[in-house]
Design an enzyme around this catalytic site. Sequence first.
Site, PDB file in Angstrom:
ATOM      1  N   ARG A  63     -19.858  24.370  15.847  1.00  0.00           N
ATOM      2  CA  ARG A  63     -20.976  24.095  16.541  1.00  0.00           C
ATOM      3  C   ARG A  63     -21.824  25.440  17.178  1.00  0.00           C
ATOM      4  NH1 ARG A  63     -19.258  18.850  18.427  1.00  0.00           N
ATOM      5  NH2 ARG A  63     -20.272  17.412  17.600  1.00  0.00           N
ATOM      6  N   HIS A 105      -9.493  26.166  12.948  1.00  0.00           N
ATOM      7  CA  HIS A 105      -8.925  25.253  12.030  1.00  0.00           C
ATOM      8  C   HIS A 105      -7.630  25.703  11.294  1.00  0.00           C
ATOM      9  CE1 HIS A 105     -13.329  23.817  12.063  1.00  0.00           C
ATOM     10  NE2 HIS A 105     -12.599  22.730  12.506  1.00  0.00           N
ATOM     11  N   ASP A 136      -9.929  20.829  21.861  1.00  0.00           N
ATOM     12  CA  ASP A 136     -10.069  19.515  22.195  1.00  0.00           C
ATOM     13  C   ASP A 136      -9.079  18.821  22.995  1.00  0.00           C
ATOM     14  OD1 ASP A 136     -12.825  19.093  20.414  1.00  0.00           O
ATOM     15  OD2 ASP A 136     -11.448  20.390  19.309  1.00  0.00           O
TER      16      ASP A 136
HETATM   17  P1  AMP Z   1     -13.169  19.824  14.359  1.00  0.00           P
HETATM   18  O1  AMP Z   1     -13.537  20.018  12.975  1.00  0.00           O
HETATM   19  O2  AMP Z   1     -14.029  20.584  15.260  1.00  0.00           O
HETATM   20  O3  AMP Z   1     -13.244  18.239  14.663  1.00  0.00           O
HETATM   21  O4  AMP Z   1     -11.642  20.348  14.801  1.00  0.00           O
HETATM   22  C1  AMP Z   1     -10.698  19.821  13.971  1.00  0.00           C
HETATM   23  C2  AMP Z   1      -9.489  20.408  14.793  1.00  0.00           C
HETATM   24  O5  AMP Z   1      -9.586  21.874  14.981  1.00  0.00           O
HETATM   25  C3  AMP Z   1      -9.234  19.832  16.116  1.00  0.00           C
HETATM   26  O6  AMP Z   1      -7.864  19.457  16.295  1.00  0.00           O
HETATM   27  C4  AMP Z   1      -9.830  20.810  17.127  1.00  0.00           C
HETATM   28  O7  AMP Z   1      -9.092  20.956  18.365  1.00  0.00           O
HETATM   29  C5  AMP Z   1      -9.242  22.178  16.121  1.00  0.00           C
HETATM   30  N1  AMP Z   1      -9.995  23.285  16.715  1.00  0.00           N
HETATM   31  C6  AMP Z   1     -11.393  23.336  16.740  1.00  0.00           C
HETATM   32  N2  AMP Z   1     -11.705  24.681  17.390  1.00  0.00           N
HETATM   33  C7  AMP Z   1     -10.680  25.300  17.338  1.00  0.00           C
HETATM   34  C8  AMP Z   1     -10.230  26.622  17.912  1.00  0.00           C
HETATM   35  N3  AMP Z   1     -11.141  27.408  18.463  1.00  0.00           N
HETATM   36  N4  AMP Z   1      -8.893  26.826  18.195  1.00  0.00           N
HETATM   37  C9  AMP Z   1      -7.921  25.892  18.010  1.00  0.00           C
HETATM   38  N5  AMP Z   1      -8.133  24.891  17.213  1.00  0.00           N
HETATM   39  C10 AMP Z   1      -9.550  24.346  17.208  1.00  0.00           C
END
Ligand code: AMP
Length: 289
Positions: free
Chosen positions: A188, A37, A151
């Site tokens: 997760r 993030h 994602d």
């Molecule tokens: P989430 O909180 O899981 O919905 O993720 C929020 C944003 O962070 C989304 O655009 C995800 O694709 C990005 N994101 C989550 N994990 C990663 C990661 N390991 N590397 C880069 N971006 C990430």
Amino acid sequence: MHVFTSIKPMQEISLKLKAEGKTIGLVPTMGYLHEGHLSLAVRARQENDIVVMSNFVNPLQFGPKEDFATYPRDLDRDNKQAESVGVDYVFAPSGEEMYPEDYSTYVEVKGGATEKMCGRSRPGHFLGVTTVVLKLFLITQPNCAYFGQKDAQQAVVVRKMVEDLNLPMEIVTCPIVREKDGLALSSRNTYLSPEERAYALALPRALAAGRQLIQHGERNPGRVREEILRILESSPGIRVDYVEVVDGRTLDELPVLRGSVLLSAAVFVGKTRLIDNIDLEVAPCTAAC
Ligand code: AMP
């Protein structure tokens, strides 16, 4: 850094900043922040006058049997981390603020990109994503919104919505941030026991083996998919949800691997569903392949 929990002040300040000619970069998240993030926020910081991060566990994108209730949350820690990378505004609304009782408008990208992969395993997921993302765009008025390649399907679907609805903004995708041993960072991952954490490494390993096949000249998507599947299915503690080898821009099937290619998989490790992918540019095969 200011934290808003209400839509109105967040939208008012965004409109005011836009009117003053400031550029706004939005980083949508569901919180429980990690380096993945933060990498999006760092990029947004480099490219915009103002950085807004949203922190909202969107109930609409979870199925009835999924982990909405148990999804990890720690807003105080998240706010400290956001501030440390230069976020100007955090938007952290409640569920009722985003979806009051009489809420009834939904935004759906139909067809291709939303029906396969995570769309097939999680019916209604992308309808939830596009609905909340469009609301976030209208509330925070970004010039650019930053999404993780982690994602990949989400980024393709959101980009399609932006294109179809002529939204005057750009979608930027940022590379996957991984642990040293290859596991993609994910909120997760906190669900995994130490044993499951070790099993989970099969996911990046199998995808990397698929990439290696391509690098050694394989151009048949079916054979690359089968190799990834074979590794996952022979790994302990892993139940495969899907493996796909598709066009990275459209998620369409490819007769031959060429151009933008996405190797993507979702697996269950115990009760935890993990996704990962590798994207690569594939040159036409030469005689040397
Ligand atoms: P989430 O909180 O899981 O919905 O993720 C929020 C944003 O962070 C989304 O655009 C995800 O694709 C990005 N994101 C989550 N994990 C990663 C990661 N390991 N590397 C880069 N971006 C990430």
